[in-house]
Write an enzyme that holds these catalytic residues in place. Structure first.
Site, short mmCIF file in Angstrom:
data_model
loop_
_atom_site.label_atom_id
_atom_site.label_comp_id
_atom_site.label_asym_id
_atom_site.label_seq_id
_atom_site.Cartn_x
_atom_site.Cartn_y
_atom_site.Cartn_z
N ARG B 134 -22.46 29.12 -19.40
CA ARG B 134 -21.29 29.04 -18.52
C ARG B 134 -20.50 27.81 -18.92
NH1 ARG B 134 -22.85 27.79 -13.04
NH2 ARG B 134 -21.98 25.75 -13.51
N GLU B 153 -17.90 20.80 -18.29
CA GLU B 153 -19.17 20.80 -19.03
C GLU B 153 -19.49 22.19 -19.53
OE1 GLU B 153 -22.63 19.65 -16.81
OE2 GLU B 153 -22.14 20.91 -15.10
N ASN B 155 -22.76 24.67 -20.04
CA ASN B 155 -24.16 24.84 -19.64
C ASN B 155 -24.89 25.78 -20.58
OD1 ASN B 155 -23.98 23.51 -16.82
ND2 ASN B 155 -22.27 24.96 -16.87
N SER B 160 -26.00 29.19 -13.51
CA SER B 160 -26.28 29.87 -12.25
C SER B 160 -25.05 30.50 -11.63
CB SER B 160 -26.91 28.88 -11.26
OG SER B 160 -26.05 27.80 -11.07
N LYS B 341 -24.78 16.14 -22.65
CA LYS B 341 -23.43 15.57 -22.55
C LYS B 341 -23.02 14.82 -23.81
CE LYS B 341 -23.11 15.14 -17.54
NZ LYS B 341 -24.53 14.93 -17.12
N LYS B 403 -20.06 8.93 -17.31
CA LYS B 403 -21.10 9.89 -16.94
C LYS B 403 -22.41 9.53 -17.63
CE LYS B 403 -18.43 14.17 -16.54
NZ LYS B 403 -18.32 15.51 -17.17
N GLU B 407 -29.67 14.01 -17.60
CA GLU B 407 -29.51 14.97 -16.52
C GLU B 407 -30.19 14.44 -15.26
OE1 GLU B 407 -27.86 17.83 -16.50
OE2 GLU B 407 -27.30 17.65 -18.61
N GLY B 408 -29.60 14.69 -14.14
CA GLY B 408 -30.23 14.29 -12.86
C GLY B 408 -30.45 12.79 -12.78
N ARG B 490 -15.98 27.44 -8.21
CA ARG B 490 -16.70 26.62 -7.26
C ARG B 490 -15.73 25.61 -6.70
NH1 ARG B 490 -22.44 24.32 -8.73
NH2 ARG B 490 -21.45 24.37 -10.76
#
Lengths: 514, 514
Positions: B134, B153, B155, B160, B341, B403, B407-408, B490
């Site tokens: 995505r 970004e 994915n 999802s 990223k 950024k 991740e996370g 979204r």
């Protein structure tokens, strides 16, 4: 009926198998709308203030075996049953005689009858009447072990679960066949390898009936013309809404018919009947679009079937308001009255006049005889018939159940309790009761239910088959639409707890025919 | 972009209008599986011990306007993006050089890389790799008010909301057109009368990719042959399960492919890889059918994308176990790494080598240029490039976001906070961060969201468009399936509360193109 069919069914489940089936069922139900809003008892006070939560409808993990001969007979007779109840509704004299006799023991029937009389006096402006029916049966085990179809009741108002029962059939079919090519969702069992439940067209049939009425209504009777709609009258706080939505979705998407839902408490606020228009069209004013108005072709009642829904005179006003309007009612007051237990008893009385043949004069007598075969013998308790004697003798009482005529008016009285129960009330009240010979279901039937709180219960069960039908007729008795299609299996736990209260479950199920 | 599009949108709602839309949306969501399991925070402790409850996914009540030119450009470029990320994954040398530089600041990347190196040493036995991607964008308002598509970004793992976003498109379409013939669900507004959201084939596209991999796997490599399946690896306690089920339903019902779901914590218990078979097929042993075994053609990861999911060495063992198996991975470890990223930053670095043209040697240079146009300028903070200067100067920092590569690994740092934030950490850690020029979304966009607890929030919003794509290729770079299809909008609340925490909402939405 060969009861061995039931002895090793359903197969035992290991903990991993049960977990798999429960998870698959829970998730399938939510993904596919096999859902209900949760019972308040299931949730702590205030846990869902915006009423967003839903849960699976209560369902059995396995389909239940059901005799093919009974299933097919129920389907074969449905359009004849449709015709019978249309004919009864058309015969106001015959119906009125029975109903008037109930008026002093059943104030719900009395109020319905009063509503009809008021509209009759003013004059009905809608000749068409729509029935969306469900005839409920059990597979009775006869003394020689043959299965026989016996009717439990015939529903002429708010026949429910058509939307959800078609989904249960899909759920069980998917479990029986998944994964594709190598089905292992169920443990191996001959019955589970014998096929899938028959097609279930309940949604198509019921929405097809509503669409037929909508079309038969014809053009708008307002000046200027208004757009037409079907109006679902629903209970405030109804939990079984997704059963309704299955029908309205089909009406909207397939037939392109506007459908609105209206709580019974808001009928008088949001609909009007113009007395200056002799056709008395029923106009719906959607509160979310104040400049719009729709003319209602068909009022579909999913409310107002039970006495406790009429909380005040205002509810009876609302019922009268709809009844006198130009909309087609599903059902009319008279058609609702035709469905009362007393009528079923009169039809099923083993002796006396042959009402069936009179109502079904155009039907092949052999078919009328088959329909009569589905009746369990039923009696009133008048001094003239057999009922009184059968009910009061301890020996014959054992084979019977005593049912109140009044809807929502208390529980059935079984077997040995009947004589004392009757003797405890004045004889003048006995005409509010109907004596019915007990139906004898398969003794060994078992299943596992997933309740809507997620509890899993296994036990002995009794299943009831419902078959859906729909009919549109006019007051001269001319039928313009008469269809059968779709079914429901409802399976209840047989166990009772020590307090005598049913501790079990009532679940939606599907059939595996044998 | 003409911002006036947004000024009176969405139209105001009377209380009755809002109640109608909220009820219609809540009920539609449950009926059609636009659902999630409720967040534990939404329910009192112990309120749903059997985890049966579900609620609507968070959705906007209205579709959001989105520039058609941006929507179409995103779709037009998706198969080129697919190809780009397949090509990057095939170029282990190029990828490895970047990744190895991150290993000492990002232990998640380090562990993924170690997993790849271990399988490389042993030798990969599966040449095919599947991507379900995505690409996420915003409609950037340029200084001359033209809309420009800018990528947020890309994915490469666990992309999802494909299953649910197609449903949101159906929900908004139904609201826009209901009731049929006289739509009044929304108040009148020119934009709401302009049409419906474009078709959304996310489910078909994503499941089509999985089906292509399943087919390309070929026959069973076990002796004797085993039935084949696709395995979804999922998080324990996942709430977004119905998004997954939309894909597995299509795989099962349309493609007749067996699908199983397996929690990542159970991979080592319920799957095996036989080392005596040189093809190393991955075998799934369903615990609910101990005598059955399925050979996994394709492992679809809806888990293991975030560092916090690797709770112990056992999780890394499980990841390695799958990676070295003969199953096609969606994605492979290398393909997951290609999505980090840092890679996006290297591609989007305005100066330096033209990586894009190298990777897309067979693509029309004009199209490569259009793809490059979707990049917002991105920089590393090395001493050689511009990034360091742009980040540390208060004036230029205002136009950027910093950024974390990991991740996370914490939140983004915005604008004026960037210089001090960087100075507060050792320069050796700066390579764990990427500086990106801010995208400037439409300032006046608004919408109303229905949260999954039923709260209704209205406010300023920012929307991100995601476009789905899927690609199947082998390690020589040969592509056997490359499709684009389906999208996600979204929409997030822009408001922040006094504590600086987003007080708003993040909802699934759909687009009205203008």
């Amino acid at each position: 009926m060969d009861d061995s069919m039931y002895t090793n069914y359903p197969p035992g489940l290991s903990p991993a198998q049960q977990e798999y089936l429960v998870t698959a069922t829970k998730d399938w139900a939510i993904q596919n709308g096999l859902t209900v809003r949760p019972n308040p008892a299931m949730l702590p006070e205030g846990a869902d203030p915006n009423r967003v939560l839903a849960t699976n409808a209560p369902v059995t993990l396995f389909p239940s075996p059901f005799p093919k001969v009974c299933f097919e007979e129920a389907r074969a007779l449905q359009t004849v049953y449709n015709e019978l109840y249309a004919a009864i509704t058309c015969n106001e004299e015959w119906l009125g005689k029975i109903i008037e006799d109930l008026v002093d023991v059943d104030d719900f029937v009395a109020n319905l009858w009063k509503t009809h009389l008021a509209v009759q006096k003013e004059g009905y402006v809608q000749n068409l009447s729509l029935g969306l029916y469900r005839s409920d049966y059990m597979a009775h085990v006869t003394p020689n072990n043959a299965p026989a179809l016996k009717q439990v009741e015939f529903n002429t108002i708010s026949s429910s679960f058509g939307g959800l029962s078609a989904l249960v059939r899909s759920l069980h079919t998917e479990l029986l066949t998944s994964p594709p090519g190598s089905p292992i969702s169920y443990p191996p069992h001959p019955l589970l390898q014998s096929g899938v439940p028959p097609e279930n067209t309940a949604v198509e049939t019921l929405s097809g009936g509503l669409a037929a009425a909508h079309k038969a209504y014809g053009p708008s009777r307002s000046t200027p013309d208004l757009p037409l709609c079907v109006l679902f009258i629903v209970q405030e706080g109804e939990r079984n809404v997704f059963d309704h939505y299955a029908l309205s979705k089909r009406l909207t998407q397939f037939y392109k018919i506007p459908v609105f839902r209206l709580a019974s408490s808001k009928i008088l606020d949001q609909t009007t009947v113009s007395n200056s228009n002799p056709s008395r069209p029923l106009i719906y004013h959607p509160p979310h679009s104040p400049e719009s108005a729709f003319e209602v072709t068909t009022v579909y009642l999913r409310a107002y079937y039970s006495p406790d829904e009429y909380k005040s005179e205002r509810d009876w006003e609302a019922r009268l308001h709809m009844e006198r309007s130009g909309a087609i009612k599903c059902p009319s007051v008279l058609n609702q009255l035709a469905g009362c237990k007393k009528i079923q008893q009169v039809l099923a009385e083993p002796t006396g006049p042959d009402h069936l043949s009179s109502f079904l004069g155009n039907v092949d007598p052999a078919i009328v005889a088959r329909l009569r075969e589905t009746f369990a013998p039923q009696y009133d308790l008048s001094t003239t018939g057999q009922g009184r004697e059968l009910a009061l003798s301890p020996e014959t009482a054992m084979k019977h159940v005593l049912k109140p005529q009044r809807e929502g008016g208390g529980n059935n009285i079984y077997k040995s309790e009947i004589p004392d129960f009757l003797r405890s009330m004045p004889e003048s009240d006995w005409k509010g009761w109907v004596l019915m010979e007990l139906i004898n279901p398969a003794a060994n039937a078992q299943n596992i239910a997933l309740r809507n709180d997620g509890e899993v219960l296994r036990g002995s069960v009794i299943s009831e088959l419902g078959v859906y039908g729909t009919i549109l007729w006019d007051k001269t008795g001319k039928i313009s639409h008469n269809e059968e299609g779709g079914w429901l299996l409802r399976t209840k736990g047989k166990e009772v707890n020590e307090g005598g209260v049913a501790a079990g479950f009532s679940s939606l199920d599907s059939v595996l025919l044998y």
